[in-house]
Write a protein that holds these residues in place. Sequence first.
Motif, PDB file in Angstrom:
ATOM      1  N   MET C 281       2.997  -5.260  17.182  1.00 53.07           N
ATOM      2  CA  MET C 281       1.954  -5.431  18.185  1.00 53.07           C
ATOM      3  C   MET C 281       0.833  -4.402  18.005  1.00 53.07           C
ATOM      4  O   MET C 281      -0.320  -4.677  18.304  1.00 53.07           O
ATOM      5  N   THR C 282       1.188  -3.243  17.496  1.00 55.28           N
ATOM      6  CA  THR C 282       0.150  -2.256  17.218  1.00 55.28           C
ATOM      7  C   THR C 282      -0.738  -2.738  16.076  1.00 55.28           C
ATOM      8  O   THR C 282      -1.953  -2.545  16.084  1.00 55.28           O
ATOM      9  N   VAL C 283      -0.104  -3.380  15.090  1.00 52.91           N
ATOM     10  CA  VAL C 283      -0.891  -3.946  13.992  1.00 52.91           C
ATOM     11  C   VAL C 283      -1.860  -4.985  14.526  1.00 52.91           C
ATOM     12  O   VAL C 283      -3.038  -5.011  14.175  1.00 52.91           O
ATOM     13  N   GLN C 284      -1.336  -5.851  15.382  1.00 48.42           N
ATOM     14  CA  GLN C 284      -2.161  -6.909  15.958  1.00 48.42           C
ATOM     15  C   GLN C 284      -3.343  -6.341  16.721  1.00 48.42           C
ATOM     16  O   GLN C 284      -4.452  -6.861  16.670  1.00 48.42           O
ATOM     17  N   ALA C 285      -3.070  -5.275  17.459  1.00 51.07           N
ATOM     18  CA  ALA C 285      -4.109  -4.745  18.347  1.00 51.07           C
ATOM     19  C   ALA C 285      -5.090  -3.844  17.623  1.00 51.07           C
ATOM     20  O   ALA C 285      -6.113  -3.456  18.161  1.00 51.07           O
ATOM     21  N   SER C 286      -4.775  -3.528  16.384  1.00 46.09           N
ATOM     22  CA  SER C 286      -5.598  -2.538  15.697  1.00 46.09           C
ATOM     23  C   SER C 286      -6.894  -3.137  15.160  1.00 46.09           C
ATOM     24  O   SER C 286      -6.986  -4.330  14.890  1.00 46.09           O
ATOM     25  N   ASN C 287      -7.893  -2.268  14.957  1.00 45.13           N
ATOM     26  CA  ASN C 287      -9.148  -2.723  14.362  1.00 45.13           C
ATOM     27  C   ASN C 287      -9.053  -2.776  12.849  1.00 45.13           C
ATOM     28  O   ASN C 287      -9.933  -3.291  12.181  1.00 45.13           O
ATOM     29  N   ASP C 288      -8.008  -2.170  12.331  1.00 50.45           N
ATOM     30  CA  ASP C 288      -7.904  -2.069  10.882  1.00 50.45           C
ATOM     31  C   ASP C 288      -6.493  -2.466  10.452  1.00 50.45           C
ATOM     32  O   ASP C 288      -5.753  -1.649   9.931  1.00 50.45           O
ATOM     33  N   PRO C 289      -6.130  -3.721  10.677  1.00 52.13           N
ATOM     34  CA  PRO C 289      -4.740  -4.093  10.433  1.00 52.13           C
ATOM     35  C   PRO C 289      -4.307  -3.957   8.984  1.00 52.13           C
ATOM     36  O   PRO C 289      -3.140  -3.743   8.696  1.00 52.13           O
ATOM     37  N   ASP C 290      -5.266  -4.060   8.053  1.00 54.70           N
ATOM     38  CA  ASP C 290      -4.860  -3.995   6.648  1.00 54.70           C
ATOM     39  C   ASP C 290      -4.426  -2.610   6.228  1.00 54.70           C
ATOM     40  O   ASP C 290      -3.836  -2.437   5.166  1.00 54.70           O
ATOM     41  N   SER C 291      -4.756  -1.609   7.034  1.00 51.40           N
ATOM     42  CA  SER C 291      -4.386  -0.256   6.623  1.00 51.40           C
ATOM     43  C   SER C 291      -2.927   0.040   6.907  1.00 51.40           C
ATOM     44  O   SER C 291      -2.401   1.069   6.496  1.00 51.40           O
ATOM     45  N   PHE C 292      -2.263  -0.864   7.637  1.00 55.47           N
ATOM     46  CA  PHE C 292      -0.861  -0.615   7.948  1.00 55.47           C
ATOM     47  C   PHE C 292       0.016  -0.886   6.743  1.00 55.47           C
ATOM     48  O   PHE C 292      -0.259  -1.768   5.949  1.00 55.47           O
ATOM     49  N   GLY C 293       1.082  -0.112   6.627  1.00 52.61           N
ATOM     50  CA  GLY C 293       1.952  -0.233   5.463  1.00 52.61           C
ATOM     51  C   GLY C 293       1.484   0.692   4.353  1.00 52.61           C
ATOM     52  O   GLY C 293       2.122   0.821   3.325  1.00 52.61           O
ATOM     53  N   LYS C 294       0.328   1.334   4.580  1.00 51.48           N
ATOM     54  CA  LYS C 294      -0.181   2.217   3.535  1.00 51.48           C
ATOM     55  C   LYS C 294      -0.325   3.642   4.028  1.00 51.48           C
ATOM     56  O   LYS C 294      -0.863   4.480   3.319  1.00 51.48           O
TER      57      LYS C 294
END
Lengths: 159, 331, 505
Positions: C281-294
């Motif tokens: 849900m944090t990924v969903q709510a984020s402005n920069d979802p592609d940065s997750f996992g990195k």
Amino acid sequence: MKRFSGDWTDAVLLGCLLAFTVIFLATASRYSADARIFPVAVSTVMLVLLALDFASRQETAWSKALRTRLNPASVLAESYPRSKQAAAMAWVAAAAILFWLAGILVAVALYVFGSLKFRGHRSYAASCAVSAGTTLAIWLLFSVVLKIELYRGILSGGS
Amino acid sequence: MPRRPDIFTRRIFLTGASATVPLLLGGPRAWAADSDFPSKNIDFIIPKSPGGGFDNLVRVIVPAMEKFLPHKVNIVPDNIPAGGGGKGITQLYRSKPDGYTIGAVDLPGSFVLQQRQGSAAFDLNKIVWLSLLGQPDSFALAVGANSPLKTMQDLVALSKRRAVKFTSSGPEGTAYAATVIATKIMGISTQMIAGYKGSSDFVIGAMRGDGDAVVAPVTTLTPMVQAKTMRILASFETHSSFPGVPDVAALGHPELAQILLVRIVGAPPGLPAGIRSVLSTALNQSMADPQTVHLAKNLDVVMTPHTPEQTETIVRQSAALFDKWKQYLVA
Amino acid sequence: MLHLWLSGLEGLLQARELLFLAAGMMMGLFFGAIPGLGGATALALLVPFTYGLDPFTALALAGGVMGGVPMGGSITAILLNAPGTAPSAATCLDGHPLAKQGKAGLALGAAASANAVGGIIGTVSILAILPLAKDIVMLFGPPELFLLAVLGLVIVATASRGKMLHGLISGAFGLMISFVGYNDVTGVQRFTMGIPYLWDGVRLVPALIGLFAVAEMIHLSIRGGSIASDVEAIRITSMSSGLLETFRRWRTVLRGSLIGTVVGAIPGVGGTVASFLSYSMTVQASNDPDSFGKGNIEGVIAPEAAINAKDCSCLIPTLAFGIPGGAEMAVFLGLLVLHGLQPGPLMLIDHQVEIYGLIWALTASCVLASFVGLLFVRPLAKLTLLDSQILVPVVIAVALVGSYAIDRSIENSILTALFGILGYLMIRFDYPRLTIVVALILGSTAERNFNQSMMMSNGSLSIYFMRTVCLCLLAILVAVLAYTVFWGSKRPNSGAAAREAIGVK
């Protein structure tokens, strides 16, 4: 930077997933009605997804649309020699087999030693030291402190 | 082996054989070997997940049992809940009969498991029984406190209109078997909502209204009745421990009192008699231990020692109950 | 009620209780760190030692253990990608990439403070919700649980930005595996191929250890070098800025804690779902979802806050009804009963002081563990500098042994190895491991509750439209799907990634 292309390993992966799903579906269909609803439903969906993945790797306009909408991933830019990858996976498989055959303590000692000496090209002394240290630590923690009987391996009669 | 006063309250079990098997059956050689026992840790298999009533009971007994063994070793509780308990019982059955593996089993649910898996997996009739873990539990029929059903008559009336929905554990559980047998005896048409995990989930399901009613052990229902979250409509005891609730005589079905949850400890087939008596003595003595009794009371279980022969009789009675009703229990 | 809270605290502030609390916490930290061990093992080991203790002290000890475990799990999750406990696997997703960039200190600092803050928020929540405990448990029956499971799966599946299709395939695969084993409702064994080990299905913890720890080690051994590739860039001193990150990202912490509290309070769902859901849900709510996992620090804060919040709130179904949310709670339940504290509505009335004492113990342990854990960060972070040739075999060996130790089955180790290879292939072919984990957990839950719902409604699907909570859940489900399909694809990032993918040779 991601490069979109499929090489034969992608095809093999898709093939394996497909085979798995088909076998799964066939097995599921033989269960009673209540027990097979979900497995059958999920494997059918999986077949559709795999078909979409396959379709998206082609060069038609429809494939391009699929890629935009569903964003199937592509091969990672960093590519390592396949032999190295296969070897790494083989070592883990070997470790598991060793665990099963020889029991935990023997397997840990052999695996760590072998990995350091033959893969890591360390000296005999270093390999022995790390191997002995790891085995001792595991023995102390699990066998002595936690009193968990460590598996002795098929070869010495473990079950 | 000292004889202890038997504190049975149920007539049925008084007919159990009470002759003690002579200890020295095996002769002097066997006796000498037995005196070394135990010389290493004993594995106590529990075919349920940790934390349930069954598991707690075993863990209460184990430290006390260790005290009464001739040599100091650890008894290690080993939870093997796979397959509804089937894997654990299979492992018990197939272990070496050297006294270093024992296990606890619940009946008659395990007879159902045996039927499903075929006697190739295990045969409860061949297991060497040591003692019971506390008194067998009677069952009772209950509904949620908010249920529109106030008496057994209401339930029976409902069953004439449609099948009554009972919540239950999985089909291998003793509660499931108890529900099926009880409703067949009473002639209530039933639909099962099975598959709740855990020992009290399915009772909570009835409380919530997932189903209309539930059949559960009296020990499980008692605290809930005290908290006024459940209402007992009928008790399958010979004398109801709940005031104002009909017992088997009032219901007109004395057979219901035979439905009992039996928790029992056994060892693999072929266990030598000497080792059997060491283990069952230690088990019985641990159940008389004051600390065990006190802790068991918190679990609402009364600890009573039983000889192996008495235990075997109880097993046979449970088996007979299962045999009578098995066509309904194993689809 | 305030005087009861204070009595609970007062009871805890005795020398003996504090000693047991501290001892429990250290044990929890240690057990939480080693994959395969965990809170359940620690508690199970302690149960016999508590027989002679009075209930309050026993609860202080248990609270200590339960509060220490999450921090222990975070440490190994971040440093080695080896989650010590199942919920910590979500911390691996962004925590380990940070360690690889030499920012282990930052990640650990953030994890510690998120732990502490999440625990505190969880405590406040449980104190507020406890009176409503019974109603909450009564609200969630099989139909609601089914929809919840579906909702969880959908949220997680749609969080795989940039690789939706692979996320879905990964999820479907996880679902398929979750159906292996004994089916509780029908009593049928499925897909076990005659192997008794599989009667219980594919076990979560060995699979997780393989998917995360072993897979990462395989990857590391191929890559060579050490976990942190840039030796000079190791900044252990960034720990303090890590601690502050939690307060800077207060929205993430709050969201994570609330998700943890809510999910934890629902009987039978478990902590792993809480942490992964919070992450998604944090990924969903984020402005920069592609940065997750990195290496996005929010990807560490979100699951950590959720884990500790859920530790408090999963006491609710356990205390109110004796329904454990997981192995740890199950053993804890046993402990309670042995000490004469029968869970149920009566407990909430007759033993309030003990309960509040427990809650205080849990919170205190949580906060303490965060700080104590940090003390070990400097020496432990050096692990990221170790050469892979040494680190890899040792970690794999410990992972395989830890896996065995869960219930003394050597098959666990084999399963871990298999999933390690699978996990590596998922890294190599870019399939998200997030979806497979959640699917593995929720698959059988969804199916069981669906079957039970159908039994309740005599096979009619209308049951989902006739219950209030179900209707709410359906509404949320539709909203999530709509958001993903319409708004999600309009984001510039997802389009750019796709264009990039097509345009390159």
